[in-house]
Motif scaffolding. Structure first.
Motif, PDB file in Angstrom:
ATOM      1  N   LEU A  69       0.731  -1.365   0.021  1.00  0.00           N
ATOM      2  CA  LEU A  69      -0.102  -0.002  -0.041  1.00  0.00           C
ATOM      3  C   LEU A  69       0.877   1.126  -0.011  1.00  0.00           C
ATOM      4  O   LEU A  69       0.641   2.210  -0.791  1.00  0.00           O
ATOM      5  N   THR A  70       1.957   1.201   0.873  1.00  0.00           N
ATOM      6  CA  THR A  70       2.666   2.274   0.869  1.00  0.00           C
ATOM      7  C   THR A  70       3.640   2.609  -0.462  1.00  0.00           C
ATOM      8  O   THR A  70       3.672   3.845  -0.787  1.00  0.00           O
ATOM      9  N   THR A  71       3.988   1.771  -0.855  1.00  0.00           N
ATOM     10  CA  THR A  71       4.962   1.727  -2.220  1.00  0.00           C
ATOM     11  C   THR A  71       4.050   1.673  -3.476  1.00  0.00           C
ATOM     12  O   THR A  71       4.497   2.199  -4.596  1.00  0.00           O
ATOM     13  N   GLY A  72       2.548   1.510  -3.464  1.00  0.00           N
ATOM     14  CA  GLY A  72       1.941   1.399  -4.647  1.00  0.00           C
ATOM     15  C   GLY A  72       2.010   0.091  -5.515  1.00  0.00           C
ATOM     16  O   GLY A  72       1.909   0.265  -6.757  1.00  0.00           O
ATOM     17  N   ASP A  73       2.553  -0.912  -4.580  1.00  0.00           N
ATOM     18  CA  ASP A  73       2.958  -2.170  -5.436  1.00  0.00           C
ATOM     19  C   ASP A  73       1.710  -3.105  -5.533  1.00  0.00           C
ATOM     20  O   ASP A  73       1.535  -3.812  -4.815  1.00  0.00           O
ATOM     21  N   ASN A  74       0.945  -2.925  -6.540  1.00  0.00           N
ATOM     22  CA  ASN A  74      -0.363  -3.496  -6.492  1.00  0.00           C
ATOM     23  C   ASN A  74      -0.121  -5.145  -6.907  1.00  0.00           C
ATOM     24  O   ASN A  74      -0.773  -5.931  -6.171  1.00  0.00           O
ATOM     25  N   PRO A  75       0.847  -5.597  -7.695  1.00  0.00           N
ATOM     26  CA  PRO A  75       1.206  -6.953  -7.633  1.00  0.00           C
ATOM     27  C   PRO A  75       1.554  -7.627  -6.281  1.00  0.00           C
ATOM     28  O   PRO A  75       0.810  -8.878  -5.945  1.00  0.00           O
ATOM     29  N   LYS A  76       2.194  -6.841  -5.402  1.00  0.00           N
ATOM     30  CA  LYS A  76       2.609  -7.383  -4.170  1.00  0.00           C
ATOM     31  C   LYS A  76       1.533  -7.218  -3.235  1.00  0.00           C
ATOM     32  O   LYS A  76       1.416  -8.599  -2.541  1.00  0.00           O
ATOM     33  N   TRP A  77       0.604  -6.463  -3.282  1.00  0.00           N
ATOM     34  CA  TRP A  77      -0.452  -6.450  -2.440  1.00  0.00           C
ATOM     35  C   TRP A  77      -1.537  -7.899  -2.660  1.00  0.00           C
ATOM     36  O   TRP A  77      -2.155  -8.404  -1.823  1.00  0.00           O
ATOM     37  N   LYS A  78      -1.616  -8.111  -4.111  1.00  0.00           N
ATOM     38  CA  LYS A  78      -2.309  -9.044  -4.661  1.00  0.00           C
ATOM     39  C   LYS A  78      -1.967 -10.585  -4.115  1.00  0.00           C
ATOM     40  O   LYS A  78      -2.780 -11.492  -3.590  1.00  0.00           O
ATOM     41  N   LYS A  79      -0.414 -10.490  -4.237  1.00  0.00           N
ATOM     42  CA  LYS A  79       0.004 -11.810  -3.785  1.00  0.00           C
ATOM     43  C   LYS A  79      -0.040 -11.967  -2.358  1.00  0.00           C
ATOM     44  O   LYS A  79      -0.555 -13.205  -1.927  1.00  0.00           O
ATOM     45  N   ALA A  80      -0.053 -10.949  -1.364  1.00  0.00           N
ATOM     46  CA  ALA A  80       0.116 -11.094  -0.197  1.00  0.00           C
ATOM     47  C   ALA A  80      -1.335 -11.449   0.340  1.00  0.00           C
ATOM     48  O   ALA A  80      -1.538 -12.400   1.250  1.00  0.00           O
ATOM     49  N   ALA A  81      -2.562 -10.853  -0.112  1.00  0.00           N
ATOM     50  CA  ALA A  81      -3.853 -11.265   0.047  1.00  0.00           C
ATOM     51  C   ALA A  81      -3.984 -12.560  -0.381  1.00  0.00           C
ATOM     52  O   ALA A  81      -4.896 -13.411   0.537  1.00  0.00           O
ATOM     53  N   GLN A 102     -11.836 -10.479  -1.232  1.00  0.00           N
ATOM     54  CA  GLN A 102     -11.977  -9.292  -1.718  1.00  0.00           C
ATOM     55  C   GLN A 102     -10.838  -8.326  -1.915  1.00  0.00           C
ATOM     56  O   GLN A 102     -10.974  -7.504  -3.009  1.00  0.00           O
ATOM     57  N   ALA A 103      -9.995  -8.248  -1.012  1.00  0.00           N
ATOM     58  CA  ALA A 103      -8.798  -7.528  -0.988  1.00  0.00           C
ATOM     59  C   ALA A 103      -7.982  -7.866  -2.259  1.00  0.00           C
ATOM     60  O   ALA A 103      -7.273  -7.195  -2.862  1.00  0.00           O
ATOM     61  N   GLU A 104      -7.891  -9.375  -2.544  1.00  0.00           N
ATOM     62  CA  GLU A 104      -7.150  -9.522  -3.607  1.00  0.00           C
ATOM     63  C   GLU A 104      -7.546  -9.156  -4.766  1.00  0.00           C
ATOM     64  O   GLU A 104      -6.993  -8.762  -5.770  1.00  0.00           O
ATOM     65  N   GLU A 105      -9.072  -9.425  -5.048  1.00  0.00           N
ATOM     66  CA  GLU A 105      -9.676  -8.926  -6.260  1.00  0.00           C
ATOM     67  C   GLU A 105      -9.689  -7.421  -6.466  1.00  0.00           C
ATOM     68  O   GLU A 105      -9.785  -6.930  -7.411  1.00  0.00           O
ATOM     69  N   ALA A 106      -9.262  -6.666  -5.263  1.00  0.00           N
ATOM     70  CA  ALA A 106      -9.234  -5.011  -5.378  1.00  0.00           C
ATOM     71  C   ALA A 106      -8.137  -4.578  -5.420  1.00  0.00           C
ATOM     72  O   ALA A 106      -7.762  -3.482  -4.716  1.00  0.00           O
ATOM     73  N   PHE A 107      -7.121  -5.314  -5.942  1.00  0.00           N
ATOM     74  CA  PHE A 107      -5.561  -4.826  -5.953  1.00  0.00           C
ATOM     75  C   PHE A 107      -5.525  -3.544  -6.527  1.00  0.00           C
ATOM     76  O   PHE A 107      -4.339  -3.082  -6.219  1.00  0.00           O
ATOM     77  N   ASP A 111      -6.249   3.678  -2.206  1.00  0.00           N
ATOM     78  CA  ASP A 111      -5.485   3.559  -0.990  1.00  0.00           C
ATOM     79  C   ASP A 111      -6.454   3.460   0.123  1.00  0.00           C
ATOM     80  O   ASP A 111      -6.524   2.700   0.910  1.00  0.00           O
ATOM     81  N   THR A 112      -7.836   4.107   0.044  1.00  0.00           N
ATOM     82  CA  THR A 112      -8.518   4.357   1.172  1.00  0.00           C
ATOM     83  C   THR A 112      -9.307   2.930   1.308  1.00  0.00           C
ATOM     84  O   THR A 112      -9.562   2.530   2.416  1.00  0.00           O
ATOM     85  N   GLN A 113      -9.620   2.416   0.133  1.00  0.00           N
ATOM     86  CA  GLN A 113     -10.339   1.183   0.215  1.00  0.00           C
ATOM     87  C   GLN A 113      -9.448   0.267   0.669  1.00  0.00           C
ATOM     88  O   GLN A 113      -9.795  -0.815   1.409  1.00  0.00           O
ATOM     89  N   LYS A 114      -7.977   0.040   0.218  1.00  0.00           N
ATOM     90  CA  LYS A 114      -6.989  -0.873   0.883  1.00  0.00           C
ATOM     91  C   LYS A 114      -6.768  -0.692   2.191  1.00  0.00           C
ATOM     92  O   LYS A 114      -6.640  -1.687   3.031  1.00  0.00           O
ATOM     93  N   ASN A 115      -6.815   0.683   2.791  1.00  0.00           N
ATOM     94  CA  ASN A 115      -6.817   0.614   4.303  1.00  0.00           C
ATOM     95  C   ASN A 115      -7.775   0.450   5.169  1.00  0.00           C
ATOM     96  O   ASN A 115      -7.591  -0.395   5.919  1.00  0.00           O
ATOM     97  N   ASP A 116      -8.938   0.297   4.498  1.00  0.00           N
ATOM     98  CA  ASP A 116     -10.021  -0.329   5.191  1.00  0.00           C
ATOM     99  C   ASP A 116      -9.802  -1.855   5.112  1.00  0.00           C
ATOM    100  O   ASP A 116     -10.269  -2.752   6.092  1.00  0.00           O
ATOM    101  N   PHE A 117      -9.228  -2.572   4.013  1.00  0.00           N
ATOM    102  CA  PHE A 117      -9.195  -4.088   3.991  1.00  0.00           C
ATOM    103  C   PHE A 117      -8.101  -4.108   5.256  1.00  0.00           C
ATOM    104  O   PHE A 117      -8.523  -5.371   5.828  1.00  0.00           O
ATOM    105  N   ILE A 118      -7.128  -3.393   5.160  1.00  0.00           N
ATOM    106  CA  ILE A 118      -6.035  -3.703   6.299  1.00  0.00           C
ATOM    107  C   ILE A 118      -6.816  -3.742   7.602  1.00  0.00           C
ATOM    108  O   ILE A 118      -6.471  -4.685   8.467  1.00  0.00           O
TER     109      ILE A 118
END
Length: 135
Positions: A69-81, A102-107, A111-118
């Motif tokens: 989320l901090t670095t804007g790395d969408n593939p890393k987000w998707k992989k972690a989720a 849901q978080a994986e599909e919302a990669f 950022d606000t939505q990703k923060n909510d997922f976290i």
């Protein structure tokens, strides 16, 4: 006139679907206990090992999601989720599995939505930690 009267028959109501974030458990437990027992058995030591492995992996995945989320790395987000979703499925943590899907599909979500997922995933992991402490 038979055709007309049958056209006036009321349609059956549409089925009501539960939101995906809810567990299929009646008591909304963070873990499907029957699934967990099937997966690891009733040995308390084995349960502790699995709990530690899961929680350590969950912490790592959440750290990776925060970093992504901090670095804007969408593939890393998707992989972690995705990784956390699989771990949750293994132990029967259905609410967490649904959140991670849901978080994986919302990669590519804002950022606000990703923060909510976290936040939601963190709370779900804390519920699981509490569940394991009560075993």
């Amino acid at each position: 006139s038979d055709v007309c009267s049958s056209d006036l028959a009321p349609e059956p109501p549409a089925p009501v679907l539960a939101p995906i974030t809810l567990s299929t458990n009646d008591n909304l437990s963070p873990i499907d206990h029957a699934h967990l027992l099937e997966y690891i058995g009733e040995d308390p030591e084995e349960q502790k090992v699995v709990a530690k492995l899961f929680l350590d992996g969950a912490d790592e995945s959440l750290t990776n999601m925060r970093n992504a989320l901090t670095t804007g790395d969408n593939p890393k987000w998707k992989k972690a989720a995705h990784k956390l979703k699989g771990s949750a499925a293994n132990i029967g943590a259905n609410p967490l599995r649904s959140l991670c899907l849901q978080a994986e599909e919302a990669f590519e979500a804002p950022d606000t939505q990703k923060n909510d997922f976290i936040e939601k995933i963190t709370r779900s992991c804390e519920d699981i930690r509490t569940y394991f402490q009560k075993l």
